[in-house]
Every structure is written in C-alpha cells, then in structure tokens.
Motif scaffolding. Structure first.
Motif, short mmCIF file in Angstrom:
data_model
loop_
_atom_site.label_atom_id
_atom_site.label_comp_id
_atom_site.label_asym_id
_atom_site.label_seq_id
_atom_site.Cartn_x
_atom_site.Cartn_y
_atom_site.Cartn_z
N PRO A 268 0.94 -1.24 -0.02
CA PRO A 268 -0.04 0.02 0.03
C PRO A 268 0.75 1.16 -0.09
O PRO A 268 0.38 2.38 -0.49
CB PRO A 268 -0.66 -0.24 1.26
CG PRO A 268 -0.94 -1.56 1.74
CD PRO A 268 0.58 -2.06 1.23
N LEU A 269 1.82 1.35 0.63
CA LEU A 269 3.06 2.34 0.63
C LEU A 269 3.47 2.62 -0.58
O LEU A 269 3.53 3.92 -1.15
CB LEU A 269 4.22 2.20 1.68
CG LEU A 269 3.35 1.92 3.11
CD1 LEU A 269 4.89 1.54 4.09
CD2 LEU A 269 3.05 3.35 3.49
N ALA A 271 2.18 1.93 -3.45
CA ALA A 271 1.03 2.26 -4.43
C ALA A 271 0.87 3.61 -4.05
O ALA A 271 0.59 4.48 -4.99
CB ALA A 271 -0.13 1.50 -4.26
N GLU A 272 0.86 4.16 -2.94
CA GLU A 272 0.72 5.58 -2.64
C GLU A 272 1.64 6.34 -3.08
O GLU A 272 1.68 7.48 -3.68
CB GLU A 272 0.61 5.86 -1.14
CG GLU A 272 0.40 7.09 -0.61
CD GLU A 272 0.70 7.33 0.93
OE1 GLU A 272 0.82 8.32 1.54
OE2 GLU A 272 0.52 6.34 1.59
N TRP A 273 3.02 5.83 -2.78
CA TRP A 273 4.26 6.77 -3.44
C TRP A 273 4.25 6.98 -4.84
O TRP A 273 4.70 7.85 -5.72
CB TRP A 273 5.60 6.02 -2.81
CG TRP A 273 5.79 6.08 -1.31
CD1 TRP A 273 5.02 6.92 -0.39
CD2 TRP A 273 6.39 5.10 -0.56
NE1 TRP A 273 5.55 6.80 0.68
CE2 TRP A 273 6.20 5.61 0.71
CE3 TRP A 273 7.18 4.12 -0.89
CZ2 TRP A 273 6.91 4.88 1.94
CZ3 TRP A 273 7.84 3.43 0.21
CH2 TRP A 273 7.58 3.77 1.44
N ARG A 275 1.73 7.12 -6.78
CA ARG A 275 0.69 7.98 -7.15
C ARG A 275 1.15 9.48 -6.72
O ARG A 275 1.10 10.48 -7.54
CB ARG A 275 -0.65 7.78 -6.48
CG ARG A 275 -1.25 6.69 -7.05
CD ARG A 275 -2.84 6.50 -6.67
NE ARG A 275 -2.72 6.24 -5.10
CZ ARG A 275 -2.73 4.70 -4.47
NH1 ARG A 275 -2.80 3.97 -5.59
NH2 ARG A 275 -2.90 4.71 -3.44
N THR A 276 1.80 9.57 -5.58
CA THR A 276 2.11 10.88 -5.03
C THR A 276 3.48 11.61 -5.78
O THR A 276 3.36 12.81 -6.22
CB THR A 276 2.63 10.82 -3.78
OG1 THR A 276 1.73 10.16 -2.81
CG2 THR A 276 3.04 12.13 -3.03
N TYR A 277 4.37 10.42 -6.45
CA TYR A 277 5.56 11.25 -7.08
C TYR A 277 5.67 10.78 -8.34
O TYR A 277 6.61 11.43 -8.76
CB TYR A 277 6.83 10.53 -6.12
CG TYR A 277 7.07 10.93 -4.64
CD1 TYR A 277 7.37 12.16 -4.21
CD2 TYR A 277 6.64 9.89 -3.68
CE1 TYR A 277 7.50 12.54 -2.95
CE2 TYR A 277 6.81 10.19 -2.35
CZ TYR A 277 7.23 11.70 -1.90
OH TYR A 277 7.45 11.90 -0.55
N ARG A 278 4.70 10.54 -8.87
CA ARG A 278 4.99 10.26 -10.37
C ARG A 278 5.04 11.51 -11.31
O ARG A 278 5.92 11.49 -12.22
CB ARG A 278 3.49 9.59 -11.03
CG ARG A 278 3.49 9.01 -12.30
CD ARG A 278 2.57 8.17 -12.64
NE ARG A 278 2.46 6.90 -11.89
CZ ARG A 278 1.69 6.20 -11.37
NH1 ARG A 278 0.43 6.82 -11.05
NH2 ARG A 278 1.86 4.95 -10.76
N HIS A 309 -4.62 -3.84 -3.05
CA HIS A 309 -3.60 -2.81 -2.71
C HIS A 309 -3.80 -1.40 -3.68
O HIS A 309 -2.91 -0.56 -3.47
CB HIS A 309 -2.17 -3.09 -2.42
CG HIS A 309 -2.03 -4.25 -1.42
ND1 HIS A 309 -2.44 -4.03 -0.01
CD2 HIS A 309 -1.41 -5.34 -1.80
CE1 HIS A 309 -2.05 -5.02 0.35
NE2 HIS A 309 -1.77 -6.06 -0.42
N ARG A 310 -4.86 -1.55 -4.64
CA ARG A 310 -4.99 -0.32 -5.37
C ARG A 310 -3.75 -0.03 -6.12
O ARG A 310 -3.38 1.14 -6.45
CB ARG A 310 -5.50 0.66 -4.87
CG ARG A 310 -6.93 0.37 -3.98
CD ARG A 310 -7.43 1.64 -3.21
NE ARG A 310 -7.52 2.86 -4.00
CZ ARG A 310 -6.69 3.95 -3.76
NH1 ARG A 310 -5.92 4.07 -2.59
NH2 ARG A 310 -7.03 5.09 -4.55
#
Length: 383
Positions: A268-269, A271-273, A275-278, A309-310
């Motif tokens: 999950p982390l 996946a979040e990173w 999206r956040t840093y792309r 985990h999206r």
C-alpha cells in the motif's frame, strides 16, 4: 485452529450488513478483513482471495459453535488446519491448567521488554529481536528478523508460560515458550501444518545490535551499478528496465510475492508513493515471485494482490518464490535474501541502494522509522 503445536487461537468478528456479511480476523490491534463472507443459515465460508485461502465451517448442533477447516494453496501443495469457533469474547488462550500445560515454578511476573532471540531449524540458526508489551497476563508484540517480522502477535504470559499467535488468512503462527531459572525463555514455533522451529531468548540491550543492516545484505555483481531484466506483465507483454517509460526517471524495483505477509504490508505504501511522486519523476515496477511456475495461476494471484492494494504501477511475473532461483533471474544481484526487496535506481539508471525485507506496522516505531527513511531516499533521488 488445531496446529501441530496445539491450539492456535485468533479473534473472529462477523457482522450482518445491508448487502450481506462482513468478517475480520483479530490479532491484538490488527483487524484483517476477509475478501468474502457467505452464510446460508448453517454453513459459513470465509475467503481470503489474495492468499487463495478459505475457512469452511458449519454449526455443529449448537448456535454458538462452528467447526470446519482452514485451507490454502502453499508452495508444497494444499495446507490445512482444523478450525473451531465458539461465540463470545473469551481470553485468547485458555488458562494453562485448563489447556493441560504444566506451570513453571518461581517464574518471573512479566516478559515486557526487548529480547535477544535465536531461532533454530533444520537449515540452521537465525537471530531475531523480540519486543513484547504486557498488561496483566495479556501480551502483544512481534519478532523482528533479518528479513522482516512476524506481524501482530497476541497472547498471554501466565505461570511462566508465554503463548502468542496470529492468523491473517494466509499465515498461521503459534509461539510457545517456558521461562527458565535464569530468566531466559525456551520455546517452539509452528507455522501452518508443516513448519517447526525452536527458539531461545534472553533479555538485554544486546538485542539492539543482533540484526544485520538491511541495506547491506545484497549488492551488485557489476561495477557499472546497473540492473537489467525483461519479464512479462500480466498481459504477457515483455517489460524491460531499458524501456522508454523508465528513461530519465527514478525507479523503485520491488521484488515481492502475493503470498508474502511483509510484501502485503509494504505494497500500500508503494502504491501511494507511485501516485504521489509520479509527476515528479518516480516509476515503480513490481517483480512477482510466486509459488507456482504456472503463468496463468501466478497472474491470477498477482492481479488479486494488485487489486487489494490499489496498485496502478506495472506488475511483472518474474519467477518462483525460491530465493536461489529468483537470484538466477537477476544476475546483476549478488543474491536475493528476502521478500520484499526494494532497489532504488537514479535518473541515470544506476542502482543507488538495495533494501532487503520490510518492518511492518506490527513493529511500531521500527516501521515508522523505516517508512520515513524510504520516503527520504525517494525524495533525495527526485531532487
């Protein structure tokens, strides 16, 4: 569960909702949701689709007791344990006398604190760090190892007997230990229906230095600092690190398995990173090492993992979970010692760091520090 080491308890909460039922497994502070719960008035089916795992049970004549079987697909075939559930909020473990366990004379009152641990099995010895929190007889905590942790453990310490367990749908762990006269612990560890190890533990600050540096366990076999690979994605299309989408980008290459508990903690982390840093130049790519060399089955399990985990970054089918075999698929690495393993690559395509394993949320402050360090390294490479 009825494991080879005895009763392996966990909490189970089932709730009727407007569109059906919802169920979670309870381990101390953790609640793990089942992917599907069905009940026809007598038979109950609890599914963890992402672990190819299920509990099938039915009432045994009483409205307060279910019996059945937990089963899952593992590397060595189908793994299973008998299952029983009794309605009510009882202590996790029965009192020692009721469970037929002999108490320890002159036992210490608590196991609260940090312990230096050694696990022994047929393959040798492995160091670990035990961290336990005790309130009354109730104990929570985990073991940190060179390659990860045993997630959220819960249980008790009574009459010199430590008992801990966890069940997250794919992993069923049971730990027993007896206090010794010198204050140390002497124990057993069982996993599912097939694995057993012994372990010993002593108190002390020496546990702080017992684990190796996770950034130093794996290196490169070439002096150029390069990593190369080509593996198929879930549609069978070959993907290489030399593809245009990765050029001039910071890349995290994550070695994982859908079956791996610490990989499921880290995903999950990632996946979040992603999206956040792309938009700042980050790409993430996952290399899946699964139980089977059957591409169709591996693809199905990895798709479930990605959906859970999206994940919207590419997931590739790289090989089987055996670490020696995995290392052969990536000859630029000196070895593969843990799942997950995360490789940090700068915009020029050079490997800048390799982290083996992952300290999950069950490790508390260790998890928080590691997450902060991983984020810091990403932002340094993007700067």
């Amino acid at each position: 569960m009825s494991s080879p080491g005895g009763e392996l308890p966990f909490g189970l909460r089932i709730e009727r909702q407007r569109d059906g039922f919802r169920g979670v497994a309870l381990n101390g502070e953790e609640e793990v949701p089942f992917s599907d719960v069905t009940f026809d008035g007598r038979k109950l089916r609890l599914v963890f689709a992402w672990y190819d795992s299920r509990i099938e049970a039915e009432f045994d004549g009483s409205a307060d007791r279910l019996t059945g079987l937990w089963s899952k697909t593992a590397a060595d075939g189908i793994s299973s344990l008998p299952f029983a559930a009794t309605r009510g909020n009882a202590p996790r473990f029965r009192p020692p006398a009721e469970a037929g366990l002999e108490p320890v004379a002159d036992a210490p009152a608590s196991v609260d604190g940090v312990w230096e641990v050694v696990f022994d099995d047929e393959d040798g010895s492995e160091p670990a760090r035990g961290e336990f929190r005790q309130e009354g007889a109730r104990v929570t905590g985990t073991f940190l190892t060179p390659t990860g942790d045993y997630r959220f453990l819960a249980g008790s310490f009574e009459e010199g007997l430590l008992r801990l367990s966890t069940f997250d749908g794919g992993h069923a762990f049971l730990f027993h230990a007896r206090a010794r006269a010198d204050g140390s612990l002497d124990g057993d560890f069982w996993s599912r229906d097939s694995y057993h190890a012994t372990w010993t533990a002593t108190r002390g600050d020496a546990a702080a230095d017992i684990l190796p540096d996770a950034w130093e366990l794996v290196g490169l076999t070439n002096e150029e600092g390069r990593l190369e690979f080509t593996f198929p994605d879930l549609d069978g299309v070959p993907v290489s690190l030399s593809d245009e989408r990765f050029r001039g980008r910071v890349v995290l290459v994550n070695l994982f398995g859908s079956w791996c508990p610490n990989c499921n903690d880290e995903a999950p982390l990632l996946a979040e990173w992603a999206r956040t840093y792309r938009d700042l130049g980050l790409e993430v790519v996952g290399l899946a090492y699964e139980y089977s060399d059957d591409f169709e089955r591996s693809r199905d399990m990895v798709r479930r993992f990605g959906g859970r985990h999206r994940i919207d970054y590419p997931l590739l089918i790289a090989g089987i979970s055996d670490k020696a075999a995995a290392a052969e698929t990536l000859p630029d690495l000196t070895s593969v010692v843990a799942y997950p393993t995360t490789i940090f690559i700068d915009r020029a395509g050079r490997v800048r760091a390799i982290h083996s394993g992952f300290e999950g949320p069950g490790t508390g402050e260790h998890h928080e520090r590691l997450v902060a360090e991983l984020v810091s390294r990403i932002e340094q490479l993007l700067a």
